[in-house]
Design an enzyme around this catalytic site. Structure first.
Site, PDB file in Angstrom:
ATOM      1  N   LYS A   1      -3.745  -1.980  15.005  1.00  0.00           N
ATOM      2  CA  LYS A   1      -3.071  -0.979  15.837  1.00  0.00           C
ATOM      3  C   LYS A   1      -3.803  -0.825  17.158  1.00  0.00           C
ATOM      4  O   LYS A   1      -5.028  -0.744  17.189  1.00  0.00           O
ATOM      5  CB  LYS A   1      -3.050   0.371  15.125  1.00  0.00           C
ATOM      6  CG  LYS A   1      -1.948   0.483  14.120  1.00  0.00           C
ATOM      7  CD  LYS A   1      -2.072   1.749  13.325  1.00  0.00           C
ATOM      8  CE  LYS A   1      -3.327   1.737  12.506  1.00  0.00           C
ATOM      9  NZ  LYS A   1      -3.162   1.645  11.081  1.00  0.00           N
TER      10      LYS A   1
ATOM     11  N   GLU B   1       0.840  -1.207   0.000  1.00  0.00           N
ATOM     12  CA  GLU B   1       0.000   0.000   0.000  1.00  0.00           C
ATOM     13  C   GLU B   1       0.870   1.250   0.000  1.00  0.00           C
ATOM     14  O   GLU B   1       2.075   1.197   0.287  1.00  0.00           O
ATOM     15  CB  GLU B   1      -0.922   0.008   1.227  1.00  0.00           C
ATOM     16  CG  GLU B   1      -0.187   0.066   2.551  1.00  0.00           C
ATOM     17  CD  GLU B   1      -1.026   0.704   3.654  1.00  0.00           C
ATOM     18  OE1 GLU B   1      -1.507   1.836   3.444  1.00  0.00           O
ATOM     19  OE2 GLU B   1      -1.167   0.083   4.716  1.00  0.00           O
TER      20      GLU B   1
HETATM   21  N1  PSU Z   1      -1.128   1.158   9.370  1.00  0.00           N
HETATM   22  C1  PSU Z   1       0.002   1.892   9.473  1.00  0.00           C
HETATM   23  N2  PSU Z   1       0.067   3.090   8.879  1.00  0.00           N
HETATM   24  C2  PSU Z   1      -0.954   3.541   8.109  1.00  0.00           C
HETATM   25  C3  PSU Z   1      -2.132   2.760   7.961  1.00  0.00           C
HETATM   26  C4  PSU Z   1      -2.175   1.587   8.617  1.00  0.00           C
HETATM   27  O1  PSU Z   1       0.940   1.488  10.132  1.00  0.00           O
HETATM   28  O2  PSU Z   1      -0.825   4.613   7.556  1.00  0.00           O
HETATM   29  C5  PSU Z   1      -3.224   3.211   7.040  1.00  0.00           C
HETATM   30  C6  PSU Z   1      -3.602   2.031   6.129  1.00  0.00           C
HETATM   31  O3  PSU Z   1      -3.557   2.506   4.805  1.00  0.00           O
HETATM   32  C7  PSU Z   1      -5.009   1.685   6.526  1.00  0.00           C
HETATM   33  C8  PSU Z   1      -5.518   3.040   6.932  1.00  0.00           C
HETATM   34  O4  PSU Z   1      -5.746   1.092   5.489  1.00  0.00           O
HETATM   35  O5  PSU Z   1      -4.425   3.579   7.681  1.00  0.00           O
HETATM   36  C9  PSU Z   1      -6.774   2.964   7.733  1.00  0.00           C
HETATM   37  O6  PSU Z   1      -7.346   4.223   7.743  1.00  0.00           O
HETATM   38  P1  PSU Z   1      -8.852   4.415   8.248  1.00  0.00           P
HETATM   39  O7  PSU Z   1      -8.799   4.029   9.698  1.00  0.00           O
HETATM   40  O8  PSU Z   1      -9.150   5.865   8.009  1.00  0.00           O
HETATM   41  O9  PSU Z   1      -9.701   3.483   7.423  1.00  0.00           O
END
Ligand code: PSU
Ligand code: MN
Length: 308
Positions: free
Chosen positions: A163, A29
């Site tokens: 996370k 990603e």
């Molecule tokens: N995990 C990380 N860093 C990130 C993300 C996840 O260590 O930047 C990003 C991923 O792209 C994940 C997104 O899909 O955060 C999730 O965002 P949201 O909670 O807005 O869906």
């Protein structure tokens, strides 16, 4: 399922060659590059993750939209430019096609990367941590589109767990409801990103890339669509223990609330706050865990490539 032939899409030379030779591919990603880590740590991470995948006999395909073109695999210059971009969109299922039709530049989240990977025939994807159910989701309704994508799109997503800024028990409940297998690699406890343990048992456990490949093959044979989440614990030498992380997370959440952060900005804000609070230590851990996930993802891709 549709294909990519009617879209403005570019494959990197390396990915195009791998597709015609049948070399295993691993998707990566780009939101983690543009919104997840500061420059230049983000570029170091992106480059080292790609070389780890190559060393395992697979080919990396970092996914992003650049000026309206969907890129499957970025060459060196494109990766460097993206790592320095300050204003890339953060693209999920809702707005991936918007960036393409409006000629915008955007980084793909787990959800959008899964969509692009599946359309390009890539079965395995390495990331850091998935999005999930946020704490206080019963008030904010903040649940990442990553969870629904895991239910829909047949890609194995290798993460270091969810996370710990999230509500991890609720995240696991939603995944169970949606029929998404959650498999922890090599231990019984589901990992919590910066920490090896979450205090929660993993629904499933497997100890070899070949077993993960076999599981996904059998899901396909049964006609069960959708992806699978692998939780790969961060190496012991790189982890920040859970008890210590809890304090940092509480502080980051308090800052987000005080600043009225909502929507797409929540995850990047919390990650940036935690980098600050830990004085960069969380970044070193974050890079180490993505590297560790890339290695496992490449091994799964290689195992999937072998028959049986
Ligand atoms: N995990 C990380 N860093 C990130 C993300 C996840 O260590 O930047 C990003 C991923 O792209 C994940 C997104 O899909 O955060 C999730 O965002 P949201 O909670 O807005 O869906
Ligand atoms: Mn959200």
């Amino acid at each position: 399922m549709t294909d990519l032939s009617t879209l403005p899409v570019s494959f990197s030379a390396e990915v195009a060659a791998a597709r015609s030779a049948g070399t295993p591919l691993v998707a990566l990603e780009s939101t983690i590059i543009t919104h997840g880590m500061p420059y230049p740590g983000n570029l170091e991470m992106a480059e080292s993750v790609e070389s780890i995948i190559r060393a395992e006999g697979a080919v990396p395909a970092t996914i992003a939209v650049i000026a309206g073109r969907l890129h499957i695999g970025l060459d060196r210059e494109a990766l460097q430019a993206l790592a320095r971009t300050g204003d890339a969109m953060k693209l999920s299922r809702a707005d991936l096609a918007f960036a393409i039709s409006e000629g915008r530049t955007g980084a793909t989240t787990v959800a959008a990367t899964m969509i692009a990977a599946a359309r390009a025939g890539i079965a395995v994807f390495a990331t850091g941590g998935i999005g999930g159910v946020h704490r206080r989701a019963e008030e904010t309704f903040d649940i990442s589109a990553d969870l629904e994508e895991l239910a829909r799109t047949p890609v194995i997503v290798v993460s270091a767990g969810a996370k710990a800024i999230l509500d991890v028990p609720k995240t696991l409940e939603v995944l169970e409801t949606k029929g998404v297998p959650v498999v922890t690699y090599g231990q019984d406890e589901f990992p919590a990103f910066w920490s090896r343990g979450s205090g929660l048992g993993s629904p499933l456990r497997l100890d070899a890339p070949e077993r993960i490949a076999a599981f996904q093959r059998n899901r396909g044979a049964l006609g069960i669509g959708g992806g699978m989440l692998i939780g790969n614990p961060v190496p012991e030498k790189d982890e920040i223990p859970r008890a210590e992380m809890e304090g940092h997370i509480a502080e980051a959440l308090a800052r987000a609330e005080a600043n009225g952060i909502s929507g797409k900005a929540v995850t990047p804000f919390l990650l940036a706050s935690i980098f600050e609070i830990t004085e960069g230590r969380s970044l070193a851990t974050n890079i180490a865990l993505v590297e560790n996930n890339a290695r496992l993802a490449a091994r799964i891709a290689v195992a999937l490539g072998k028959a049986g």
